[in-house]
Design a protein around this motif. Structure first.
Motif, PDB file in Angstrom:
ATOM      1  N   ASN A 262      -3.733  -0.542  -5.920  1.00 31.21           N
ATOM      2  CA  ASN A 262      -4.763  -1.329  -6.600  1.00 31.21           C
ATOM      3  C   ASN A 262      -5.678  -0.466  -7.454  1.00 31.21           C
ATOM      4  OD1 ASN A 262      -3.766  -3.655  -5.438  1.00 31.21           O
ATOM      5  ND2 ASN A 262      -5.160  -3.551  -3.670  1.00 31.21           N
ATOM      6  N   SER A 263      -5.849   0.813  -7.079  1.00 31.13           N
ATOM      7  CA  SER A 263      -6.744   1.699  -7.833  1.00 31.13           C
ATOM      8  C   SER A 263      -6.205   3.107  -7.737  1.00 31.13           C
ATOM      9  CB  SER A 263      -8.163   1.646  -7.252  1.00 31.13           C
ATOM     10  OG  SER A 263      -8.994   2.595  -7.912  1.00 31.13           O
ATOM     11  N   ASN A 264      -6.463   3.878  -8.753  1.00 28.07           N
ATOM     12  CA  ASN A 264      -6.028   5.267  -8.725  1.00 28.07           C
ATOM     13  C   ASN A 264      -7.193   6.253  -8.754  1.00 28.07           C
ATOM     14  OD1 ASN A 264      -6.870   4.971 -11.318  1.00 28.07           O
ATOM     15  ND2 ASN A 264      -5.012   5.770 -12.291  1.00 28.07           N
ATOM     16  N   HIS A 265      -8.435   5.766  -8.519  1.00 31.94           N
ATOM     17  CA  HIS A 265      -9.584   6.665  -8.495  1.00 31.94           C
ATOM     18  C   HIS A 265     -10.631   6.114  -7.518  1.00 31.94           C
ATOM     19  CE1 HIS A 265     -12.876   9.083 -10.812  1.00 31.94           C
ATOM     20  NE2 HIS A 265     -12.524   9.653  -9.675  1.00 31.94           N
ATOM     21  N   TYR A 266     -11.016   6.949  -6.545  1.00 30.41           N
ATOM     22  CA  TYR A 266     -11.993   6.571  -5.532  1.00 30.41           C
ATOM     23  C   TYR A 266     -13.094   7.627  -5.483  1.00 30.41           C
ATOM     24  CZ  TYR A 266      -8.390   3.328  -3.862  1.00 30.41           C
ATOM     25  OH  TYR A 266      -7.455   2.330  -3.767  1.00 30.41           O
ATOM     26  N   VAL A 267     -14.331   7.190  -5.241  1.00 28.08           N
ATOM     27  CA  VAL A 267     -15.468   8.094  -5.037  1.00 28.08           C
ATOM     28  C   VAL A 267     -16.019   7.798  -3.659  1.00 28.08           C
ATOM     29  CG1 VAL A 267     -17.746   8.810  -5.831  1.00 28.08           C
ATOM     30  CG2 VAL A 267     -15.994   8.160  -7.498  1.00 28.08           C
ATOM     31  N   VAL A 268     -16.182   8.849  -2.853  1.00 30.05           N
ATOM     32  CA  VAL A 268     -16.620   8.646  -1.479  1.00 30.05           C
ATOM     33  C   VAL A 268     -17.458   9.838  -1.059  1.00 30.05           C
ATOM     34  CG1 VAL A 268     -14.524   9.712  -0.542  1.00 30.05           C
ATOM     35  CG2 VAL A 268     -15.838   8.115   0.861  1.00 30.05           C
ATOM     36  N   GLY A 271     -17.373  12.976   4.596  1.00 29.75           N
ATOM     37  CA  GLY A 271     -17.444  12.481   5.968  1.00 29.75           C
ATOM     38  C   GLY A 271     -17.218  11.000   6.104  1.00 29.75           C
ATOM     39  N   SER A 272     -17.229  10.240   4.982  1.00 30.10           N
ATOM     40  CA  SER A 272     -16.994   8.799   5.039  1.00 30.10           C
ATOM     41  C   SER A 272     -15.493   8.522   5.035  1.00 30.10           C
ATOM     42  CB  SER A 272     -17.657   8.092   3.850  1.00 30.10           C
ATOM     43  OG  SER A 272     -19.050   8.316   3.854  1.00 30.10           O
ATOM     44  N   SER A 273     -15.108   7.316   5.445  1.00 36.02           N
ATOM     45  CA  SER A 273     -13.693   6.935   5.456  1.00 36.02           C
ATOM     46  C   SER A 273     -13.271   6.455   4.075  1.00 36.02           C
ATOM     47  CB  SER A 273     -13.463   5.828   6.486  1.00 36.02           C
ATOM     48  OG  SER A 273     -14.204   4.659   6.133  1.00 36.02           O
ATOM     49  N   LEU A 274     -11.974   6.544   3.818  1.00 37.15           N
ATOM     50  CA  LEU A 274     -11.399   6.113   2.553  1.00 37.15           C
ATOM     51  C   LEU A 274     -10.126   5.329   2.845  1.00 37.15           C
ATOM     52  CD1 LEU A 274     -11.085   6.121  -0.542  1.00 37.15           C
ATOM     53  CD2 LEU A 274      -9.902   8.337  -0.318  1.00 37.15           C
ATOM     54  N   THR A 275     -10.062   4.097   2.333  1.00 37.00           N
ATOM     55  CA  THR A 275      -8.875   3.259   2.511  1.00 37.00           C
ATOM     56  C   THR A 275      -8.301   2.923   1.143  1.00 37.00           C
ATOM     57  OG1 THR A 275      -9.779   2.284   4.521  1.00 37.00           O
ATOM     58  CG2 THR A 275      -7.985   1.103   3.442  1.00 37.00           C
ATOM     59  N   THR A 276      -7.012   3.116   0.981  1.00 36.30           N
ATOM     60  CA  THR A 276      -6.314   2.775  -0.264  1.00 36.30           C
ATOM     61  C   THR A 276      -5.346   1.638   0.004  1.00 36.30           C
ATOM     62  OG1 THR A 276      -4.555   4.361   0.133  1.00 36.30           O
ATOM     63  CG2 THR A 276      -6.475   5.142  -1.063  1.00 36.30           C
ATOM     64  N   TRP A 293       2.979   9.248   2.902  1.00 37.94           N
ATOM     65  CA  TRP A 293       2.091   9.714   1.832  1.00 37.94           C
ATOM     66  C   TRP A 293       2.292  11.198   1.621  1.00 37.94           C
ATOM     67  CZ3 TRP A 293      -1.692   7.010  -0.981  1.00 37.94           C
ATOM     68  CH2 TRP A 293      -1.821   5.645  -0.644  1.00 37.94           C
ATOM     69  N   GLN A 294       2.323  11.585   0.356  1.00 34.41           N
ATOM     70  CA  GLN A 294       2.397  13.008  -0.005  1.00 34.41           C
ATOM     71  C   GLN A 294       1.682  13.176  -1.337  1.00 34.41           C
ATOM     72  OE1 GLN A 294       6.318  14.603  -0.236  1.00 34.41           O
ATOM     73  NE2 GLN A 294       5.632  16.709  -0.513  1.00 34.41           N
ATOM     74  N   PHE A 295       0.338  13.200  -1.273  1.00 33.62           N
ATOM     75  CA  PHE A 295      -0.543  13.215  -2.439  1.00 33.62           C
ATOM     76  C   PHE A 295      -0.487  11.895  -3.209  1.00 33.62           C
ATOM     77  CE2 PHE A 295       0.573  17.717  -1.787  1.00 33.62           C
ATOM     78  CZ  PHE A 295      -0.684  18.181  -1.473  1.00 33.62           C
ATOM     79  N   ASN A 296       0.641  11.222  -3.149  1.00 27.73           N
ATOM     80  CA  ASN A 296       0.717   9.850  -3.619  1.00 27.73           C
ATOM     81  C   ASN A 296       1.589   9.068  -2.636  1.00 27.73           C
ATOM     82  OD1 ASN A 296       3.134  10.956  -4.233  1.00 27.73           O
ATOM     83  ND2 ASN A 296       3.058  10.585  -6.430  1.00 27.73           N
ATOM     84  N   ASN A 297       1.634   7.770  -2.752  1.00 26.72           N
ATOM     85  CA  ASN A 297       2.331   6.951  -1.779  1.00 26.72           C
ATOM     86  C   ASN A 297       3.818   6.858  -2.113  1.00 26.72           C
ATOM     87  OD1 ASN A 297       2.514   5.376   0.481  1.00 26.72           O
ATOM     88  ND2 ASN A 297       2.008   3.460  -0.576  1.00 26.72           N
ATOM     89  N   TYR A 312      -6.561   9.551  -7.241  1.00 29.93           N
ATOM     90  CA  TYR A 312      -7.562  10.608  -7.289  1.00 29.93           C
ATOM     91  C   TYR A 312      -8.798  10.176  -6.498  1.00 29.93           C
ATOM     92  CZ  TYR A 312      -4.642  12.145 -11.152  1.00 29.93           C
ATOM     93  OH  TYR A 312      -3.574  12.528 -11.919  1.00 29.93           O
ATOM     94  N   ALA A 313      -9.323  11.114  -5.718  1.00 28.52           N
ATOM     95  CA  ALA A 313     -10.529  10.845  -4.941  1.00 28.52           C
ATOM     96  C   ALA A 313     -11.572  11.928  -5.221  1.00 28.52           C
ATOM     97  CB  ALA A 313     -10.214  10.805  -3.452  1.00 28.52           C
TER      98      ALA A 313
END
Length: 705
Positions: A262-268, A271-276, A293-297, A312-313
């Motif tokens: 759904n997205s290719n860029h996340y900002v977090v 210490g917070s969780s990240l869900t893709t 997963w290996q850097f991408n799905n 990208y995160a």
């Protein structure tokens, strides 16, 4: 669709329309198998008669653009591992099973067996199956690296010419060529069944199984056997004008999973969780069986692996940033060196250390490691106080804060030194057997040598001599010279002195040592002798090179497979001594005929002559006296055996060997007068001189050369 191979061709069959067309012709070889790489869309095939494996893109407008994958010796079976991107093939007569990358690189022999023909792969369970056609006729299997090789099914006298896996059912199918039978079993080999027995004996070869349908060759026919629905009778679906070897079913509907995010860029925050989010699209024939997963799905089905676009995160807050300036350092042995490190960290770093990697092994260096300074939060650089070869390696600076650990790039440290310098004495004078000899050697170097040894080469054979070798002294760092305490002829040869320090090995030039003396040289002037029974006969023997001195002489007689030792104490024998090594036999008998060998012994060992053949015959006798002389008591017949080396030889050496053999008829005794010498060198012209037996005037004479 079905791909068929035979001699010189590859053909494609459209199962929906029945249309057939050639993909390639004029291949100049039998093609016994064929495989398809769904991921890269290549068809692979082996050319048995051309000793290679080729590939071409399919579908493609230019299928004639052939690429050579690898060379192989009479290749027959092929298999592709789509998970690990490997190609496997068999070499029939050498019994080899090879593996390589799909482009032919990293070719590896993974196993050898009897004559190997057919091959297939179960990449799900990680097994290779292959048939052997030699002394042991089997279906065998191994892991994908060739390990755990064992007989899977013993087919007795059958020849398995085709093997295939149905990945949907996990069943293994194979063709038995002799009886024309199609059989199958499960992956454990515990339930074996005959699928069909209506194939032509000796004509079955290629086979391809897919989703309950078995496609196989039967001479010039392509057959289909349907396992589903209980029907197992083969149907002819195509007839060819040439013999069909290889059969391959290609699923045109097969595709890799399509992976969406759904997205290719996340900002977090740190210490917070990240869900893709991600989703898959695949065909019903090839459902997804693995997700990772290996850097991408990624998603995997039986065709291959599909991947999403990269994600990208951005994480706010970070581990320390660690910088090193110079990437390569070089320092002299024993000198001080500082490896620079700078740290930028928010939050601040609370710990610093260095990692050193040598030959794959990692070592941790901190501020209490012996021989270094620095390595702290305030002074992160690493100072080595006195460099040695133990400091050679790859280093990186490591800093830790409350968020995590930061690493610098790797830097390389090299410590420079020199090999030892080794000098040795020039060629030595000749040494007598048993003497003590010292061969000089001097060594130097920085760092100083830690080991010394010598090497001797004689007749191309090398021998290492080190401290403690029997019969030697010296050969140490403090005293590198070598002393031979008791020289023997085996010590002759070329010598080198070697010195080793932490940087390697230095060595001297060669010096030659010659030790004179050794085994006695034993020569017999003549190798054949003939005499009559009752006569006295002398077998001459000459000994030279007698240093050390000869201490013992003996002879051996060999006759009728038996060997007899003859010494000066033997009955009826004269000579056989150091002073007179010749063998004198009184009153020769026929049983004394045989091969005689003269031996001389000194402290080095035993030397021997060539064998001498002595023949004693009853027919060689003294001539009977005439009536007019019958009453005379001192009538004498004389046999003279002479060995004369020539006037020149006599003048040169002052030596000759003579034997006078007198026969006195009245006394009935034979007497030998002989003179033999041990001389420094034997004149070769004395060999093979004639031996003459003479009786009274007018009697028969015999000469042996």
């Amino acid at each position: 669709m079905i791909i068929l191979t035979g001699y010189n061709y590859i053909k494609v069959i459209n199962l929906d329309t029945g249309d057939a067309s050639y993909l390639l012709t004029d291949l100049q070889s039998d093609i016994y198998s064929i495989e398809y790489d769904y991921k890269n869309m290549y068809i692979y095939f082996p050319r048995f008669d051309k000793n290679d494996i080729l590939r071409f893109r399919y579908p493609s407008e230019k299928v004639s653009n052939l690429e050579t994958v690898t060379v192989a010796d009479k290749p027959t079976g092929l298999a592709i591992d789509p998970v690990n991107n490997h190609l496997y093939w068999t070499e029939q007569f050498k019994g080899n099973l090879y593996r390589s990358n799909l482009d032919g690189s990293k070719k590896t022999l993974i196993l050898q067996d009897d004559i190997i023909f057919a091959l297939t792969i179960d990449f799900k369970e990680r097994w290779l199956y292959y048939s052997t056609l030699g002394t042991n006729k089997t279906i065998s299997r191994s892991r994908l690296d060739g390990s755990e090789k064992h007989t899977f099914i013993d087919v007795k006298l059958e020849k398995v010419t085709g093997i295939s896996i149905d990945y949907n059912s996990g069943q293994l199918y194979w063709m038995e060529n002799v009886e024309g039978v199609l059989k199958s079993t499960d992956s454990n080999g515990t339930y074996m069944m005959k699928v069909s027995s209506t194939l032509t004996p000796g004509a079955s070869m290629g086979i391809s199984a897919y989703d309950g349908d078995i496609y196989c060759s039967n001479d010039m026919q392509l057959l289909q056997v349907k396992i589903s629905g209980g029907l197992r009778r083969p149907f002819v679906i195509y007839s060819e004008t040439d013999t069909i070897h290889g059969v391959l079913y290609i699923n045109e509907k097969g595709q890799y999973p399509v992976v969406n995010t759904n997205s290719n860029h996340y900002v977090v925050d740190y210490g917070s969780s990240l869900t893709t989010d991600c989703s898959f699209q695949t065909s019903e024939w090839n459902p997804v069986r693995e997700i990772y997963w290996q850097f991408n799905n990624s998603g995997v089905n039986d065709i291959g692996t599909g991947q999403s676009t990269p994600i990208y995160a951005t994480i706010t807050g970070d581990v320390p940033m660690v910088f090193v300036g110079v990437r390569n350092y070089s320092i002299g042995y024993g000198e001080e060196i500082t490896l620079l490190c700078n740290i930028s960290s928010d939050p601040p770093a609370n710990n610093v250390y260095w990692e050193k990697v040598v030959h794959g092994t990692k070592h941790i260096l901190n501020n209490w490691t012996v021989g270094i300074q620095g390595v702290s939060v305030d002074t992160p650089s690493l100072t080595i106080m006195e460099s040695t070869t133990a400091d050679i390696g790859t280093y990186r600076c490591v800093a830790i804060n409350d968020i995590g650990t930061g690493f610098s790039e790797f830097i390389k440290l090299d410590v420079i030194g020199e090999l030892p310098t080794v000098t040795i004495a020039d060629d030595l004078p000749e040494i007598k057997y048993g003497e003590k000899v010292r061969i000089f050697c001097a060594i130097s170097g920085n760092p100083p040598p830690t080991k010394v040894y010598w090497e001797k080469i004689y007749n191309g054979i090398s021998k290492v001599i080190s401290n403690g070798t029997s019969g030697t002294d010296g050969i140490t760092v403090d005293n590198p010279s070598m002393t031979l305490l008791h020289a023997t002829d085996s010590d002759s040869g070329l010598y080198k002195c070697f010195a080793v320090n932490v940087f390697g090995m230095g060595y001297s030039s060669s010096t030659k040592l010659t030790v004179i003396g050794g085994l006695p040289k034993v020569v017999v002037p003549s190798i054949t002798h003939l005499t009559g029974t009752g006569y006295t006969i002398a077998l001459p023997c000459v000994i030279s090179n007698a240093f050390p001195v000869v201490t013992k002489v003996y002879w051996q007689r060999y006759t009728h497979g038996s060997t007899t030792i003859i010494s000066s104490r033997s009955i009826g024998i004269e000579g056989v001594t150091v002073e007179n090594p010749s063998l004198i036999i009184e009153k020769a008998k026929e049983k004394l005929s045989g091969e005689y060998t003269c031996f001389a012994v000194n402290s080095v060992g035993t030397g021997s002559s060539l064998p001498v053949q002595l023949t004693v015959q009853a027919r060689v006798t003294q001539q009977a006296p005439s009536n007019e002389n019958a009453g005379k008591v001192d009538h004498t017949n004389t046999i003279v055996i002479g060995i004369i080396s020539g006037i020149g030889a006599v003048a040169a050496f002052g030596t000759f060997v003579f034997v006078i053999w007198k026969y006195r008829r009245r006394s009935g005794k034979n007497k030998m007068v002989t003179a033999n010498n041990i001389i420094p060198e034997q004149n070769e012209s004395s060999n093979n001189l004639p031996i003459t037996l003479r009786h009274s005037a007018g009697s028969q004479a015999e000469t042996e050369h």
